[in-house]
Write an enzyme that holds these catalytic residues in place. Structure first.
Site, PDB file in Angstrom:
ATOM      1  N   ASP A 167       0.883  -1.241  -0.002  1.00  0.00           N
ATOM      2  CA  ASP A 167       0.062  -0.032   0.116  1.00  0.00           C
ATOM      3  C   ASP A 167       0.669   1.133  -0.078  1.00  0.00           C
ATOM      4  O   ASP A 167       1.604   1.555   0.730  1.00  0.00           O
ATOM      5  CB  ASP A 167      -0.789   0.000   1.202  1.00  0.00           C
ATOM      6  CG  ASP A 167      -1.900   0.921   1.199  1.00  0.00           C
ATOM      7  OD1 ASP A 167      -1.821   2.092   0.583  1.00  0.00           O
ATOM      8  OD2 ASP A 167      -3.099   0.794   1.639  1.00  0.00           O
ATOM      9  N   HIS A 198      -2.960  -0.398  -2.587  1.00  0.00           N
ATOM     10  CA  HIS A 198      -4.101   0.393  -2.220  1.00  0.00           C
ATOM     11  C   HIS A 198      -5.238   0.300  -3.225  1.00  0.00           C
ATOM     12  O   HIS A 198      -4.963   0.499  -4.448  1.00  0.00           O
ATOM     13  CB  HIS A 198      -3.922   1.815  -1.671  1.00  0.00           C
ATOM     14  CG  HIS A 198      -4.847   2.783  -1.283  1.00  0.00           C
ATOM     15  ND1 HIS A 198      -4.747   2.521   0.256  1.00  0.00           N
ATOM     16  CD2 HIS A 198      -5.666   3.217  -1.577  1.00  0.00           C
ATOM     17  CE1 HIS A 198      -5.989   3.323   0.580  1.00  0.00           C
ATOM     18  NE2 HIS A 198      -6.474   3.923  -0.333  1.00  0.00           N
TER      19      HIS A 198
END
Length: 229
Positions: A167, A198
């Site tokens: 992420d 993400h």
């Protein structure tokens, strides 16, 4: 699938997207938006939950800034606008608006209420678990949880967090802090998705990673079936 209005705790009215199941709801789930507003992806999340038998409501949490925002993360200018909106958004007020949505569905006679959120909504799902009486919560790639660990003692109902291993908004140190702070919490379950970025469970667009999205969504479905019915 329709629009609805929710009375807020400060006597205003908040717009929301609503998806009703074909029969009596097994429970209700508040769907907490990303920074892109109530766009097609969030509406699809609601529709899928309705197909599974839940009443799903996505409150338009940016309504105090400007109602009706719908942005596409794959368009750079719209991504930048979304980041600006996140900077303007009052998260504490957002939790109060989520609480209003919880009260709204309980007022319809639905006893069990869950919440699921994505990105900013994942952070808000954690805050909802800590600050409201929601019955179960799920957060996908929640941002900034390492800065909210001081609230973990207030989490009294089940919470599941899906963590994207790569992420770009949640670095390895933040992920390690989440595990250190929450792994031993009796109400919290963390799932890691190595190599995923993400937004991997988005319904549409370039960010989606099918295998990881399906795995996370299956875990979420089982979690809600266990804790909401």
């Amino acid at each position: 699938m329709s629009s609805t209005s929710i009375p807020t705790l400060d006597d205003a009215t908040m717009p929301a997207y609503r998806a009703d199941p074909s029969d009596t709801p097994r429970a209700a789930i508040i769907v907490i938006q990303e920074i892109f507003g109530i766009n097609a992806g969030i509406r699809r999340k609601c529709d899928s939950l309705a197909e599974a038998g839940y009443l799903a409501i996505a409150p338009d949490l940016f309504w105090r800034i400007r109602p009706g925002i719908e942005l596409d993360p794959d368009v750079e200018a719209e991504m930048q606008r979304a980041l600006e909106l996140m900077g303007q958004f009052d998260q504490d007020q957002g939790i109060r608006d989520i609480e209003a949505a919880i009260r709204f569905v309980r007022g319809e006679g639905i006893g069990m209420v869950g919440a699921v959120g994505y990105c900013l909504g994942g952070r808000l799902a954690y805050m909802t678990a800590a600050r409201t009486d929601v019955d179960a919560s799920v957060g996908y790639y929640a941002v900034g949880i390492d800065g909210l660990l001081g609230e973990k003692h207030a989490i009294a109902k089940p919470l599941m967090l899906h963590i994207a291993g790569e992420d770009h908004f949640v670095d390895p140190a933040a992920q390690a802090a989440m595990h250190a702070g929450l792994d031993d919490h009796p109400k919290v379950t963390l799932h890691d998705y190595p190599g995923e970025d993400h937004g991997f469970a988005t319904e549409f667009g370039a960010r989606r990673s099918d295998a990881a999205a399906r795995q996370a969504d299956e875990r979420t479905a089982a979690f809600f079936a266990e804790h909401l019915g």
